[in-house]
Design a protein around this motif. Structure first.
Motif, PDB file in Angstrom:
ATOM      1  N   ILE A   8      48.599  45.410  32.244  1.00 36.76           N
ATOM      2  CA  ILE A   8      49.113  46.528  33.035  1.00 36.76           C
ATOM      3  C   ILE A   8      48.663  46.522  34.497  1.00 36.76           C
ATOM      4  O   ILE A   8      49.221  47.256  35.300  1.00 36.76           O
ATOM      5  N   LEU A   9      47.650  45.726  34.839  1.00 42.11           N
ATOM      6  CA  LEU A   9      47.167  45.693  36.218  1.00 42.11           C
ATOM      7  C   LEU A   9      48.084  44.850  37.103  1.00 42.11           C
ATOM      8  O   LEU A   9      48.650  43.857  36.658  1.00 42.11           O
ATOM      9  N   CYS A  10      48.191  45.269  38.373  1.00 44.84           N
ATOM     10  CA  CYS A  10      48.942  44.482  39.346  1.00 44.84           C
ATOM     11  C   CYS A  10      48.262  44.601  40.707  1.00 44.84           C
ATOM     12  O   CYS A  10      47.430  45.490  40.923  1.00 44.84           O
ATOM     13  N   ASP A  11      48.611  43.719  41.614  1.00 47.90           N
ATOM     14  CA  ASP A  11      48.065  43.728  42.964  1.00 47.90           C
ATOM     15  C   ASP A  11      48.529  45.011  43.656  1.00 47.90           C
ATOM     16  O   ASP A  11      49.731  45.260  43.759  1.00 47.90           O
ATOM     17  N   PRO A  12      47.600  45.846  44.133  1.00 48.61           N
ATOM     18  CA  PRO A  12      48.009  47.105  44.763  1.00 48.61           C
ATOM     19  C   PRO A  12      48.757  46.911  46.084  1.00 48.61           C
ATOM     20  O   PRO A  12      49.449  47.819  46.533  1.00 48.61           O
ATOM     21  N   LEU A  13      48.640  45.743  46.689  1.00 50.31           N
ATOM     22  CA  LEU A  13      49.316  45.511  47.969  1.00 50.31           C
ATOM     23  C   LEU A  13      50.806  45.265  47.807  1.00 50.31           C
ATOM     24  O   LEU A  13      51.613  45.752  48.589  1.00 50.31           O
ATOM     25  N   SER A  16      52.438  42.442  42.686  1.00 49.36           N
ATOM     26  CA  SER A  16      52.579  41.155  41.993  1.00 49.36           C
ATOM     27  C   SER A  16      51.473  41.002  40.948  1.00 49.36           C
ATOM     28  O   SER A  16      50.565  41.831  40.854  1.00 49.36           O
ATOM     29  N   ASP A  17      51.541  39.929  40.172  1.00 51.93           N
ATOM     30  CA  ASP A  17      50.558  39.669  39.124  1.00 51.93           C
ATOM     31  C   ASP A  17      49.189  39.355  39.725  1.00 51.93           C
ATOM     32  O   ASP A  17      49.072  38.940  40.875  1.00 51.93           O
ATOM     33  N   LEU A  18      48.174  39.535  38.892  1.00 52.93           N
ATOM     34  CA  LEU A  18      46.806  39.193  39.247  1.00 52.93           C
ATOM     35  C   LEU A  18      46.317  38.088  38.321  1.00 52.93           C
ATOM     36  O   LEU A  18      46.659  38.058  37.142  1.00 52.93           O
ATOM     37  N   GLU A  19      45.522  37.188  38.875  1.00 55.70           N
ATOM     38  CA  GLU A  19      44.887  36.125  38.093  1.00 55.70           C
ATOM     39  C   GLU A  19      43.437  36.529  37.873  1.00 55.70           C
ATOM     40  O   GLU A  19      42.787  37.051  38.779  1.00 55.70           O
ATOM     41  N   LEU A  20      42.924  36.289  36.686  1.00 62.81           N
ATOM     42  CA  LEU A  20      41.565  36.678  36.320  1.00 62.81           C
ATOM     43  C   LEU A  20      40.633  35.482  36.362  1.00 62.81           C
ATOM     44  O   LEU A  20      40.940  34.427  35.805  1.00 62.81           O
ATOM     45  N   GLU A  32      31.421  40.657  34.983  1.00 65.49           N
ATOM     46  CA  GLU A  32      31.489  40.223  36.381  1.00 65.49           C
ATOM     47  C   GLU A  32      32.623  39.214  36.529  1.00 65.49           C
ATOM     48  O   GLU A  32      32.869  38.398  35.645  1.00 65.49           O
ATOM     49  N   GLY A  33      33.300  39.285  37.672  1.00 62.77           N
ATOM     50  CA  GLY A  33      34.370  38.338  37.951  1.00 62.77           C
ATOM     51  C   GLY A  33      35.214  38.823  39.100  1.00 62.77           C
ATOM     52  O   GLY A  33      34.761  39.594  39.948  1.00 62.77           O
ATOM     53  N   ARG A  34      36.468  38.381  39.118  1.00 59.79           N
ATOM     54  CA  ARG A  34      37.364  38.778  40.195  1.00 59.79           C
ATOM     55  C   ARG A  34      38.799  38.700  39.729  1.00 59.79           C
ATOM     56  O   ARG A  34      39.131  37.931  38.839  1.00 59.79           O
ATOM     57  N   LEU A  35      39.609  39.526  40.348  1.00 59.18           N
ATOM     58  CA  LEU A  35      41.061  39.499  40.164  1.00 59.18           C
ATOM     59  C   LEU A  35      41.640  38.996  41.480  1.00 59.18           C
ATOM     60  O   LEU A  35      41.251  39.468  42.549  1.00 59.18           O
ATOM     61  N   ILE A  36      42.566  38.061  41.398  1.00 57.62           N
ATOM     62  CA  ILE A  36      43.137  37.461  42.600  1.00 57.62           C
ATOM     63  C   ILE A  36      44.648  37.652  42.585  1.00 57.62           C
ATOM     64  O   ILE A  36      45.318  37.306  41.607  1.00 57.62           O
ATOM     65  N   GLY A  37      45.165  38.193  43.680  1.00 55.56           N
ATOM     66  CA  GLY A  37      46.611  38.381  43.806  1.00 55.56           C
ATOM     67  C   GLY A  37      47.313  37.042  43.856  1.00 55.56           C
ATOM     68  O   GLY A  37      46.969  36.190  44.673  1.00 55.56           O
ATOM     69  N   THR A  38      48.301  36.850  42.979  1.00 58.19           N
ATOM     70  CA  THR A  38      48.993  35.554  42.914  1.00 58.19           C
ATOM     71  C   THR A  38      49.857  35.305  44.138  1.00 58.19           C
ATOM     72  O   THR A  38      50.115  34.150  44.484  1.00 58.19           O
ATOM     73  N   VAL A  39      50.284  36.353  44.826  1.00 56.29           N
ATOM     74  CA  VAL A  39      51.109  36.198  46.026  1.00 56.29           C
ATOM     75  C   VAL A  39      50.270  36.388  47.289  1.00 56.29           C
ATOM     76  O   VAL A  39      50.311  35.572  48.208  1.00 56.29           O
ATOM     77  N   PRO A  55      42.567  48.550  48.305  1.00 56.82           N
ATOM     78  CA  PRO A  55      42.999  47.579  49.305  1.00 56.82           C
ATOM     79  C   PRO A  55      41.812  47.182  50.199  1.00 56.82           C
ATOM     80  O   PRO A  55      40.888  47.986  50.382  1.00 56.82           O
ATOM     81  N   PRO A  56      41.814  45.973  50.729  1.00 59.61           N
ATOM     82  CA  PRO A  56      40.660  45.454  51.479  1.00 59.61           C
ATOM     83  C   PRO A  56      40.189  46.371  52.599  1.00 59.61           C
ATOM     84  O   PRO A  56      38.983  46.508  52.817  1.00 59.61           O
TER      85      PRO A  56
END
Length: 62
Positions: A8-13, A16-20, A32-39, A55-56
């Motif tokens: 259900i999570l997506c990039d707030p910007l 788009s999808d997020l990579e874990l 611990e980790g990070r979510l990365i916007g695929t776009v 957002p950053p």
């Protein structure tokens, strides 16, 4: 954060999808980790099991 939240999570910007990327996990829980916007390529940290999807320009990066 449970990995099942990725459904259900997506990039707030741009929505788009997020990579874990996982650094530490405890069973089903990602600690611990990070979510990365695929776009966008924007990185959203996961700290103490909580994803920071602000957002950053709104983050308080101490």
């Amino acid at each position: 954060m449970k990995e099942s939240l990725m459904d259900i999570l997506c990039d707030p910007l741009d929505k788009s999808d997020l990579e874990l990327e996982v650094d530490e996990r405890d069973g089903e829980e990602i600690i611990e980790g990070r979510l990365i916007g695929t776009v966008t390529g924007e990185v959203y940290p996961i700290e103490d099991g909580i994803p920071n999807l602000l957002p950053p320009d709104m983050r308080d990066d101490d």
